[in-house]
Design an enzyme around this catalytic site. Structure first.
Site, PDB file in Angstrom:
ATOM      1  N   GLU A 162      -2.410 -14.705  -0.126  1.00  0.00           N
ATOM      2  CA  GLU A 162      -2.880 -13.969   1.041  1.00  0.00           C
ATOM      3  C   GLU A 162      -4.394 -14.118   1.186  1.00  0.00           C
ATOM      4  O   GLU A 162      -4.906 -14.376   2.265  1.00  0.00           O
ATOM      5  CB  GLU A 162      -2.508 -12.490   0.883  1.00  0.00           C
ATOM      6  CG  GLU A 162      -2.857 -11.658   2.106  1.00  0.00           C
ATOM      7  CD  GLU A 162      -2.488 -10.182   1.941  1.00  0.00           C
ATOM      8  OE1 GLU A 162      -2.561  -9.460   2.927  1.00  0.00           O
ATOM      9  OE2 GLU A 162      -2.132  -9.761   0.818  1.00  0.00           O
ATOM     10  N   SER A 165       0.820  -1.222   0.000  1.00  0.00           N
ATOM     11  CA  SER A 165       0.000   0.000   0.000  1.00  0.00           C
ATOM     12  C   SER A 165       0.846   1.260   0.000  1.00  0.00           C
ATOM     13  O   SER A 165       1.947   1.303   0.555  1.00  0.00           O
ATOM     14  CB  SER A 165      -0.896   0.030   1.241  1.00  0.00           C
ATOM     15  OG  SER A 165      -1.747  -1.077   1.246  1.00  0.00           O
TER      16      SER A 165
END
Lengths: 368, 383, 368, 383
Positions: free
Chosen positions: B245, B128
């Site tokens: 993930e 991010s």
């Protein structure tokens, strides 16, 4: 039938909102987190000066001589600001309780020279007891007012760092009692109403903040508030608040007018207000994403307050039913048209986690 | 169809269980997302590694047991059942390692995998950025070629880097070709957080832990050896990782079965005075955890036969993240006004609630996951 | 551990799907609505020929000698087609029940020469009893098989016009009994499993139909399936089906392998399958809008079947918990790792609307 | 704030209650959405009209009592409490009439209102078309000027016209200016369904009733006298009506309070063996109906003081439509396997469920309503 606030009520509320915007912005709430026993003195004193603390105190002792309808919008604003002070316990619970008991201490509280904490009969701990002068405590015989100096306090820690919680050990007896079971029930209803009002304010604050963020935060080349999923999350929060608020105002009126179904109305209000505020928290966090997941952002100040208050004074977050637990005991719920439903509702809610079935708060010991 | 574990698997389970019961820290460690707790967790992870329990499915040469997927699931069930510590190595062993196995050179694997598994070197992820959250392809941090030194110079900012304040290394995507379109021109780098030009600022998480960090990079040199996969092909390389993930590796059923079981205990302790809504929610959580377990077994059977899962991993992420929130909210309902406490016996539930609330956000928000399900599994039009 | 169907099982299922696409398209289901006592003979006979009705019948009586794992996918397909025939009652319940009892009638049923209806112990009525040759009925002593010609039927009407419901009055006694309480419990589990499988198929059919519609229906200049709200409705259905299916297949295996926790597994499967199918109905109707709200559209054929089956054989639509009602009596639920939770689950579910607590089906009279 | 009804209002309530109890059909009428039932309902509506209960809030000259909004709410509470028949005049008196009062000429009002209130002339709405559902502005049916005859000629198709198979007249929008943009160039017409060129095809609704119709118009002449409001301004005229539909008039609290009350009765009849989830849902429904009542009172106070409500009506529509579905689904849970029956004592619940499921669709789908709330009340960006 006239279901609206008077201009004076709206003005008082707006004045409190303006005051708290100035004296209790998020930085001030954060100061309450950072330890010590700091109070938001400026906000408190200003509210005392405005007469807010004595709204439901009779004029004879320096109060305004108003009622819960006058107070409810004010408390909503204290929720919006996440005011870290026991204003519900003081202005909504202790002041009218003591005033009705003819207890002198009502005057000091309503003037702002002292403040009160309380342990709801459904709860175990007192919030901000360390800076309170007086504690309102419940037992099977009724309701008591104990000087904090006569009690032992043990600090406990809330996820909302601004809420300084305490376990209380106090000696309760005839000399501390300020009211019997009826006064206790009324005090509880007032506390639950106050918390419900604060939850409305918190929900509105969470919604406003999130709407602002959704308008300016861009992803995929557009404000996230233009995505339908985000729109619908926030529309759902608006919807929940829209239908919770009238129940809260109705409950305020029921207390003020000593309506026979007062306690049922308060429970309904608390149920909807808790659900709405907890939904507002969930949606606010989801729409903010990671940025709302830090303590650097103000969001958590309101979210955690909503979790705590949602579970306090007779309700658990997300469970409308839990807060209804004490809805219907011995009283007919709802409007006259619905009265046939009452006996069922009574029976139903008796089975929940209920006050007064729960024999007494665990957080205090009876030593009288 | 055969829904029993065979003798070897049952023996494996017994071995796991005995070792974990014997060795797990008692009392429990402090949160691994605090500086003090992180150090203690590294010690625990080291003991796991020494006993070859850290990475059971890995090759023996990197510290594993070459365990099957089934055995890995069994290990996870036993690990969470025992209430053993959180895995602070998780972003390395579950997110980076699959990518290293798939795209890394032998030399990268040798260099990084054992140190990762033993917690000697800890890894955090750098996906991010302030303007690249759900819209990951909006990454702006750039990598500029340094031909002289034989490497790249990275500049930019990464954010919401879990445990970034304590970790040694970061893996992430950087824009190596500023001309290329969004998903292209990205390269996957392995970055030493002790290198010159790196500044790490811890960010306090919702639950008060220093769980996040912002990582600022200013002309940070990364040698060619630390490029993972092909230059400018970082998106493809990373997608393998985000698939992991979202999908199987991060959230094995054991974790949710253990939470459901604790929820049942909590409800039992509440006695007769339980609200009907909470009553229903407890049983629902129990069955949902079962559903999650059997959906996993269904999927693992296909994986064991060599099939791959794609967008189905979005379904998995939706289910576990929302189940986890529901279970913790139900716990709050059962706890009533005690739910707000962060000291005393119920504190783990509040901690868990806050952690659970991150689930619908990280690894791709659930709004994005539902889009993925609709578009890739159901074939609904993108626009 | 190997949680997958064999190629043979998949082939059988696909063959049934193809067969029903041909022999039981919506027009044929509609014919069952339009009154009379019409049967879908061609579909039924073709299935008999394929051996579908005798999947769980031993080879000695002409069956395939398979088990519930072989049958479950086939039943899913009969749900997808909304087949208006008592295939669950015949192939899943009556055939194995009678075969295990050494009752000759198993052969005729598995060969397609006869069919059976049943009243689940949780229910009151028998579906398609008028065209069934045999009725499986439950009482406190076990399970009975009664020739339809020996029973009185009274027609009742379902929202699903293809389901011809009947109240049954029959004489039950030693001569009709084909199994004791254990056989009855097994028969019930088989019926509930069969209905759960059909619900999966119905859910998938509703989802597929709605996805197709959302791709082609345009509003505001775009296919409605491009709007995020519609996407999320349908993603939620896909999610529910994804996590229901493994529970259903696991339950099939538990019955086939006589797992000690069989009944718990069946209840969990039925709970999730009911919820998923009812959610699929809601979302399908909402995404279709008014066009799905007419009987001219096929949607209602599947929706109404989903409502009916969601509530049959031990569950009420939308209530996972109701179908769990009988989950845990005297058995440990869940996997070994969860076994500590079992005693609670047992106690909890005993309180629900439960079989065998409910003393016996109301729809039949005991006259023995 | 004063939350009591005054003596006059209580007297009004007593008068309503007495009359309805005395006069309501017993046994209940068959569905008004069938041909037979429609006729019987017209008779009932006529008796309501004769006793001046049909349209209590209207002026006396049109058959009303000039009742206040409060009295209208009281009437509705009493009407539904008594289980009195559905109102087959509803689309006229609740949807068209407010528009006629606001936009109609005196001559239109005189001509249509009394006949509408007495059910002598029944009205259906003509909004939706095959390609204009949620996207109402996509209307294609056209109106061509006929200067010679002094009117318009309508051609096109209207669909999902509730009770269109039995009604005498239709009100709806037609495209009078084909050049104008979507929301413009529409005109609001009052159409005689017995006119030449009209074909009505009944369409069976989900619950088996002939509740819908398709209306085909082929060069149907409508005189200028039957244009409501200004030519080409039909969208503005119609929006006043859809505001009423979504908002207050169609769904007074009495209906949902009565359903909640019946649900409580159903739960009571179920005795001790009620599932906790259903148990909770019953109490929740009861409180939600109360919330709906008090939100209405809150709004009506503002209306009575002359304020107008706008997009708030979308909140109202969302709440009642989803509450109605929840209550009927809860009834199904309580009924168990009997819920599927359409004969016997539980049949009304299944009928009601099917009716309730239309709620989130008609009068603007709830997806559209949530957009309206987000965009108009919260100010979120449209695109």
């Amino acid at each position: 039938m006239h279901f609206a606030f008077t201009e004076e009520q709206i003005e008082l509320r707006n004045a409190v909102r303006d005051l708290l915007a100035k004296e209790c912005p998020p930085e001030v709430v954060r100061r309450a987190w950072s330890g010590g026993a700091g109070r938001t003195d400026r906000a408190w004193n200003a509210m005392a000066e405005m007469g807010v603390l004595g709204v439901v105190a009779p004029e004879a002792i320096g109060g305004i001589g108003g009622d819960e309808v006058d107070l409810v919008g004010v408390l909503e604003e204290t929720g919006r600001a996440a005011l870290p002070e026991p204003i519900v316990e003081t202005a909504a619970v202790a002041v009218p309780l003591l005033a009705e008991a003819g207890d002198d201490r009502a005057a000091a509280l309503s003037e702002g020279g002292a403040c009160a904490s309380a342990i709801a009969p459904t709860d175990d701990l007192a919030v901000w007891a360390d800076t309170a002068d007086l504690l309102v405590l419940f037992d099977d015989t009724g309701v008591h007012a104990v000087a904090t100096s006569d009690a032992e306090l043990e600090r406990r820690h809330s996820v909302d760092g601004a809420r300084r919680l305490h376990r209380v050990v106090a000696r309760l007896g005839d000399s501390t009692r300020v009211g019997g079971p009826d006064a206790a029930a009324l005090a509880f209803d007032r506390g639950a109403l106050g918390v419900a009002a604060q939850l409305l304010g918190l929900g509105a604050q969470l919604l406003d903040t999130t709407v602002d963020y959704a308008k300016q935060r861009e992803q995929f080349g557009a404000p996230i508030g233009s995505f339908q999923a985000v729109k619908h999350h926030l529309a759902n929060v608006r919807l929940a608040l829209e239908f919770a608020a009238p129940l809260v105002y109705r409950a305020a009126w029921s207390i003020a007018s000593r309506d026979g179904e007062r306690s049922v109305h308060v429970s309904m209000a608390k149920a909807h207000a808790s659900d709405a505020a907890v939904l507002a928290s969930r949606s606010a966090l989801q729409c903010h994403g990671a940025i709302g997941y830090t303590t650097e952002h103000d969001l958590h100040l309101w979210m955690k307050r909503a979790w705590a208050l949602g579970a306090a004074w007779g309700s658990a977050p997300g469970t409308a039913a839990a807060s209804r637990a004490r809805s219907c005991d011995d009283r007919r719920p709802g409007a006259e048209i619905m009265s046939e439903a009452a006996p069922y509702c009574t029976e139903r809610t008796r089975r929940g986690r209920a006050w007064p079935e729960r024999p007494g708060p665990k957080g205090q010991e009876r030593e009288s | 169809m055969d829904l029993t574990f065979d003798e070897a698997e049952e023996a494996f389970r017994a071995e796991c269980r005995a070792w974990i019961e014997e060795n797990r820290p008692d009392p429990a460690l402090p949160s691994g997302d605090t500086r003090e707790g992180f150090g203690l967790h590294r010690v625990w992870e080291r003991s796991l590694f020494d006993a070859r329990w850290a990475v059971v499915s890995w090759p023996r040469e990197y510290g594993g047991r070459e365990a099957s997927l089934w055995e890995w699931l069994i290990f996870e069930e036993e690990y969470y059942r025992a209430g053993a510590p959180q895995r602070v190595t998780q972003n390395g062993i579950f997110l980076l390692a699959p990518t290293l196995f798939a795209f890394g050179t032998k030399s990268q694997q040798d260099r990084y995998l054992p140190a990762m598994a033993s917690a000697e070197e800890t890894w955090c992820q750098g996906w991010s950025e302030p303007d690249a959250g759900s819209d990951l392809a909006a990454i702006r941090s750039r990598a500029v070629r340094d031909e002289t030194e034989g490497g790249w110079r990275l500049t930019g900012q990464k954010t919401w880097t879990t445990r970034g304040a304590f970790c040694d290394r970061l893996f992430g995507l950087f824009r190596s070709d500023p001309e290329a379109a969004r998903h292209r021109g990205l390269t996957y780098f392995l970055v030493d957080l002790r290198a010159d030009g790196v500044t790490v600022r811890p960010v306090e998480r919702l639950d008060g832990d220093e769980g996040f960090a912002e990582v600022f990079l200013e002309d940070v040199f990364v040698p060619d050896d630390d490029v993972l996969g092909e230059v400018h092909k970082g998106w493809e390389v990373a997608m393998a990782t985000t698939g992991s993930e979202r999908g199987l590796t991060l959230r094995s059923p054991g974790r949710f079965m253990a939470t459901a079981s604790r929820l049942v205990d909590l409800r039992r302790a509440a006695g007769d005075s339980v609200d009907p809504a909470a009553e229903d929610a407890v049983v629902r959580a129990y069955i949902d955890a079962e559903a999650y377990r059997w959906q996993t077994f269904w999927t693992v059977t296909r994986l064991a036969e060599g099939e791959r899962i794609g967008a189905e991993s979005s379904l998995v992420k939706l289910f576990w993240s929302e189940l986890d929130v529901r279970m913790h909210e139900t716990a709050s309902e059962l706890l009533g006004s005690s739910s707000e406490l962060i000291d005393g016996p119920s504190a783990d539930w509040m901690k868990g609630l806050q952690f659970a609330l991150a689930g619908p956000i990280y690894a791709g928000t659930n709004e994005i996951q539902r889009n993925v399900v609709a578009e890739r599994l159901l074939g609904l039009p993108r626009k």
